[in-house]
Design a protein around this motif. Sequence first.
Motif, PDB file in Angstrom:
ATOM      1  N   VAL A 157       0.839  -1.207   0.000  1.00  0.00           N
ATOM      2  CA  VAL A 157       0.000   0.000   0.000  1.00  0.00           C
ATOM      3  C   VAL A 157       0.874   1.258   0.000  1.00  0.00           C
ATOM      4  CG1 VAL A 157      -1.644   1.334   1.388  1.00  0.00           C
ATOM      5  CG2 VAL A 157      -2.000  -1.114   1.041  1.00  0.00           C
ATOM      6  N   PHE A 158       1.881   1.292   0.855  1.00  0.00           N
ATOM      7  CA  PHE A 158       2.751   2.461   0.919  1.00  0.00           C
ATOM      8  C   PHE A 158       3.565   2.628  -0.366  1.00  0.00           C
ATOM      9  CE2 PHE A 158       1.943   2.242   5.484  1.00  0.00           C
ATOM     10  CZ  PHE A 158       1.784   3.590   5.780  1.00  0.00           C
ATOM     11  N   TYR A 159       4.061   1.530  -0.918  1.00  0.00           N
ATOM     12  CA  TYR A 159       4.873   1.630  -2.137  1.00  0.00           C
ATOM     13  C   TYR A 159       4.017   2.024  -3.338  1.00  0.00           C
ATOM     14  CZ  TYR A 159       9.812   1.029  -2.960  1.00  0.00           C
ATOM     15  OH  TYR A 159      11.152   1.268  -3.118  1.00  0.00           O
ATOM     16  N   PHE A 160       2.758   1.587  -3.364  1.00  0.00           N
ATOM     17  CA  PHE A 160       1.879   1.999  -4.447  1.00  0.00           C
ATOM     18  C   PHE A 160       1.666   3.513  -4.398  1.00  0.00           C
ATOM     19  CE2 PHE A 160      -2.307   2.686  -6.416  1.00  0.00           C
ATOM     20  CZ  PHE A 160      -2.038   2.171  -7.677  1.00  0.00           C
ATOM     21  N   GLY A 161       1.464   4.038  -3.188  1.00  0.00           N
ATOM     22  CA  GLY A 161       1.344   5.492  -3.037  1.00  0.00           C
ATOM     23  C   GLY A 161       2.625   6.210  -3.431  1.00  0.00           C
ATOM     24  N   ALA A 162       3.764   5.648  -3.061  1.00  0.00           N
ATOM     25  CA  ALA A 162       5.047   6.260  -3.423  1.00  0.00           C
ATOM     26  C   ALA A 162       5.245   6.246  -4.936  1.00  0.00           C
ATOM     27  CB  ALA A 162       6.194   5.531  -2.726  1.00  0.00           C
ATOM     28  N   PHE A 163       4.837   5.149  -5.579  1.00  0.00           N
ATOM     29  CA  PHE A 163       4.929   5.084  -7.037  1.00  0.00           C
ATOM     30  C   PHE A 163       4.082   6.178  -7.681  1.00  0.00           C
ATOM     31  CE2 PHE A 163       2.229   3.395 -10.533  1.00  0.00           C
ATOM     32  CZ  PHE A 163       3.108   3.616 -11.569  1.00  0.00           C
ATOM     33  N   LEU A 164       2.865   6.369  -7.182  1.00  0.00           N
ATOM     34  CA  LEU A 164       2.002   7.419  -7.740  1.00  0.00           C
ATOM     35  C   LEU A 164       2.600   8.805  -7.526  1.00  0.00           C
ATOM     36  CD1 LEU A 164      -1.547   6.122  -6.746  1.00  0.00           C
ATOM     37  CD2 LEU A 164      -0.434   6.017  -8.980  1.00  0.00           C
ATOM     38  N   LEU A 165       3.169   9.042  -6.360  1.00  0.00           N
ATOM     39  CA  LEU A 165       3.784  10.351  -6.099  1.00  0.00           C
ATOM     40  C   LEU A 165       5.010  10.577  -6.975  1.00  0.00           C
ATOM     41  CD1 LEU A 165       3.476  10.604  -2.230  1.00  0.00           C
ATOM     42  CD2 LEU A 165       2.215  11.907  -3.951  1.00  0.00           C
ATOM     43  N   GLU A 166       5.802   9.543  -7.186  1.00  0.00           N
ATOM     44  CA  GLU A 166       6.975   9.685  -8.056  1.00  0.00           C
ATOM     45  C   GLU A 166       6.539   9.930  -9.499  1.00  0.00           C
ATOM     46  OE1 GLU A 166      10.771  10.205  -9.208  1.00  0.00           O
ATOM     47  OE2 GLU A 166      10.049  10.077  -7.151  1.00  0.00           O
ATOM     48  N   ALA A 167       5.469   9.262  -9.933  1.00  0.00           N
ATOM     49  CA  ALA A 167       4.946   9.504 -11.276  1.00  0.00           C
ATOM     50  C   ALA A 167       4.419  10.938 -11.397  1.00  0.00           C
ATOM     51  CB  ALA A 167       3.843   8.502 -11.604  1.00  0.00           C
ATOM     52  N   ALA A 168       3.784  11.435 -10.337  1.00  0.00           N
ATOM     53  CA  ALA A 168       3.305  12.817 -10.354  1.00  0.00           C
ATOM     54  C   ALA A 168       4.465  13.795 -10.396  1.00  0.00           C
ATOM     55  CB  ALA A 168       2.428  13.083  -9.124  1.00  0.00           C
ATOM     56  N   ALA A 169       5.516  13.511  -9.646  1.00  0.00           N
ATOM     57  CA  ALA A 169       6.693  14.387  -9.658  1.00  0.00           C
ATOM     58  C   ALA A 169       7.357  14.388 -11.032  1.00  0.00           C
ATOM     59  CB  ALA A 169       7.693  13.947  -8.588  1.00  0.00           C
ATOM     60  N   THR A 170       7.327  13.250 -11.705  1.00  0.00           N
ATOM     61  CA  THR A 170       7.924  13.165 -13.038  1.00  0.00           C
ATOM     62  C   THR A 170       7.063  13.885 -14.071  1.00  0.00           C
ATOM     63  OG1 THR A 170       8.885  11.043 -12.427  1.00  0.00           O
ATOM     64  CG2 THR A 170       8.804  11.546 -14.762  1.00  0.00           C
ATOM     65  N   SER A 171       5.760  13.890 -13.883  1.00  0.00           N
ATOM     66  CA  SER A 171       4.857  14.469 -14.881  1.00  0.00           C
ATOM     67  C   SER A 171       4.931  15.990 -14.954  1.00  0.00           C
ATOM     68  CB  SER A 171       3.417  14.043 -14.598  1.00  0.00           C
ATOM     69  OG  SER A 171       2.955  14.678 -13.425  1.00  0.00           O
ATOM     70  N   VAL A 172       5.559  16.634 -13.988  1.00  0.00           N
ATOM     71  CA  VAL A 172       5.650  18.097 -14.008  1.00  0.00           C
ATOM     72  C   VAL A 172       6.915  18.569 -14.712  1.00  0.00           C
ATOM     73  CG1 VAL A 172       4.254  18.370 -11.928  1.00  0.00           C
ATOM     74  CG2 VAL A 172       6.729  18.227 -11.725  1.00  0.00           C
ATOM     75  N   HIS A 173       7.449  17.748 -15.577  1.00  0.00           N
ATOM     76  CA  HIS A 173       8.692  18.071 -16.285  1.00  0.00           C
ATOM     77  C   HIS A 173       8.599  19.395 -17.034  1.00  0.00           C
ATOM     78  CE1 HIS A 173      12.146  17.863 -18.884  1.00  0.00           C
ATOM     79  NE2 HIS A 173      11.411  17.683 -19.961  1.00  0.00           N
ATOM     80  N   ASP A 174       7.513  19.614 -17.739  1.00  0.00           N
ATOM     81  CA  ASP A 174       7.390  20.829 -18.547  1.00  0.00           C
ATOM     82  C   ASP A 174       6.750  21.991 -17.797  1.00  0.00           C
ATOM     83  OD1 ASP A 174       8.631  19.861 -20.812  1.00  0.00           O
ATOM     84  OD2 ASP A 174       6.793  18.890 -21.513  1.00  0.00           O
ATOM     85  N   LEU A 175       6.451  21.804 -16.534  1.00  0.00           N
ATOM     86  CA  LEU A 175       5.889  22.901 -15.755  1.00  0.00           C
ATOM     87  C   LEU A 175       6.933  24.004 -15.621  1.00  0.00           C
ATOM     88  CD1 LEU A 175       3.433  23.766 -14.003  1.00  0.00           C
ATOM     89  CD2 LEU A 175       4.684  22.840 -12.059  1.00  0.00           C
ATOM     90  N   ARG A 176       6.559  25.192 -15.952  1.00  0.00           N
ATOM     91  CA  ARG A 176       7.502  26.314 -15.898  1.00  0.00           C
ATOM     92  C   ARG A 176       7.355  27.016 -14.558  1.00  0.00           C
ATOM     93  NH1 ARG A 176      10.815  25.488 -20.211  1.00  0.00           N
ATOM     94  NH2 ARG A 176       9.567  24.786 -21.932  1.00  0.00           N
ATOM     95  N   CYS A 177       8.485  27.303 -13.932  1.00  0.00           N
ATOM     96  CA  CYS A 177       8.453  28.040 -12.675  1.00  0.00           C
ATOM     97  C   CYS A 177       9.220  29.347 -12.865  1.00  0.00           C
ATOM     98  CB  CYS A 177       9.015  27.220 -11.522  1.00  0.00           C
ATOM     99  SG  CYS A 177      10.688  26.662 -11.736  1.00  0.00           S
ATOM    100  N   ASN A 178       8.739  30.373 -12.245  1.00  0.00           N
ATOM    101  CA  ASN A 178       9.308  31.706 -12.391  1.00  0.00           C
ATOM    102  C   ASN A 178      10.410  31.882 -11.347  1.00  0.00           C
ATOM    103  OD1 ASN A 178       9.815  34.294 -13.068  1.00  0.00           O
ATOM    104  ND2 ASN A 178       7.859  35.128 -12.348  1.00  0.00           N
ATOM    105  N   THR A 179      11.634  32.012 -11.824  1.00  0.00           N
ATOM    106  CA  THR A 179      12.727  32.335 -10.923  1.00  0.00           C
ATOM    107  C   THR A 179      12.890  33.856 -10.947  1.00  0.00           C
ATOM    108  OG1 THR A 179      14.358  31.978 -12.672  1.00  0.00           O
ATOM    109  CG2 THR A 179      13.839  30.105 -11.249  1.00  0.00           C
ATOM    110  N   THR A 180      13.940  34.364 -10.428  1.00  0.00           N
ATOM    111  CA  THR A 180      14.074  35.814 -10.293  1.00  0.00           C
ATOM    112  C   THR A 180      13.998  36.551 -11.618  1.00  0.00           C
ATOM    113  OG1 THR A 180      16.469  35.557 -10.333  1.00  0.00           O
ATOM    114  CG2 THR A 180      15.401  35.677  -8.184  1.00  0.00           C
ATOM    115  N   MET A 181      14.619  36.055 -12.656  1.00  0.00           N
ATOM    116  CA  MET A 181      14.643  36.785 -13.914  1.00  0.00           C
ATOM    117  C   MET A 181      14.143  35.970 -15.108  1.00  0.00           C
ATOM    118  SD  MET A 181      15.614  39.668 -13.017  1.00  0.00           S
ATOM    119  CE  MET A 181      16.468  40.785 -14.072  1.00  0.00           C
TER     120      MET A 181
END
Length: 176
Positions: free
Chosen positions: A111-135
């Motif tokens: 159960v815990f590893y299945f949740g960890a797998f989903l969270l890791e997949a979610a973390a990987t899916s934000v590859h193209d998410l753009r974040c605003n740094t200072t400049m």
Amino acid sequence: MSAGGAPVPPPPNPAVSFPAPRITLPAGPDILRTYSGAFVCLEILFGGLVWILVASSNVPLPLLQGWVMFVSVTAFLFSLLFLGLFLSGMVTQIDANWNFLDFAYHFTVFVFYFGAFLLEAAATSVHDLRCNTTMTVQPLLSDNQYNINVAATIFAFVTTACYGCSLGLALRRWRP
């Protein structure tokens, strides 16, 4: 002799009064010749890879990947302990229902590893998410971090599948 003249029976031997441990898996090196032993070895191998890959990705999303690290390290250590108890033969010395403990352990970790797998997949899916740094606007994950996270996601899935197979085998032993 007691006061009534009847002999007093000797006290029971405490070593005899304890039931034997309930386990259907072999102890010692023979555990490695079973499917369950092979799956535990695979859980340790692939779980260690998840741990290493997530740690090498510089953990760009600490809230998500921190949980993945916690689950992978904890499961890695407990799987080593579990395998060590069987390899050393300690399971024959400890009075417990090892079939149930095997099932409960693998259910919890699955159960815990299945949740960890989903969270890791979610973390990987934000590859193209753009974040605003200072400049400048930069992607959240660099290409190298993305590739590492993809590998970590794949190995997290494989590790989850190994725990699921161990869970199925443990359920068959616990409830024949």
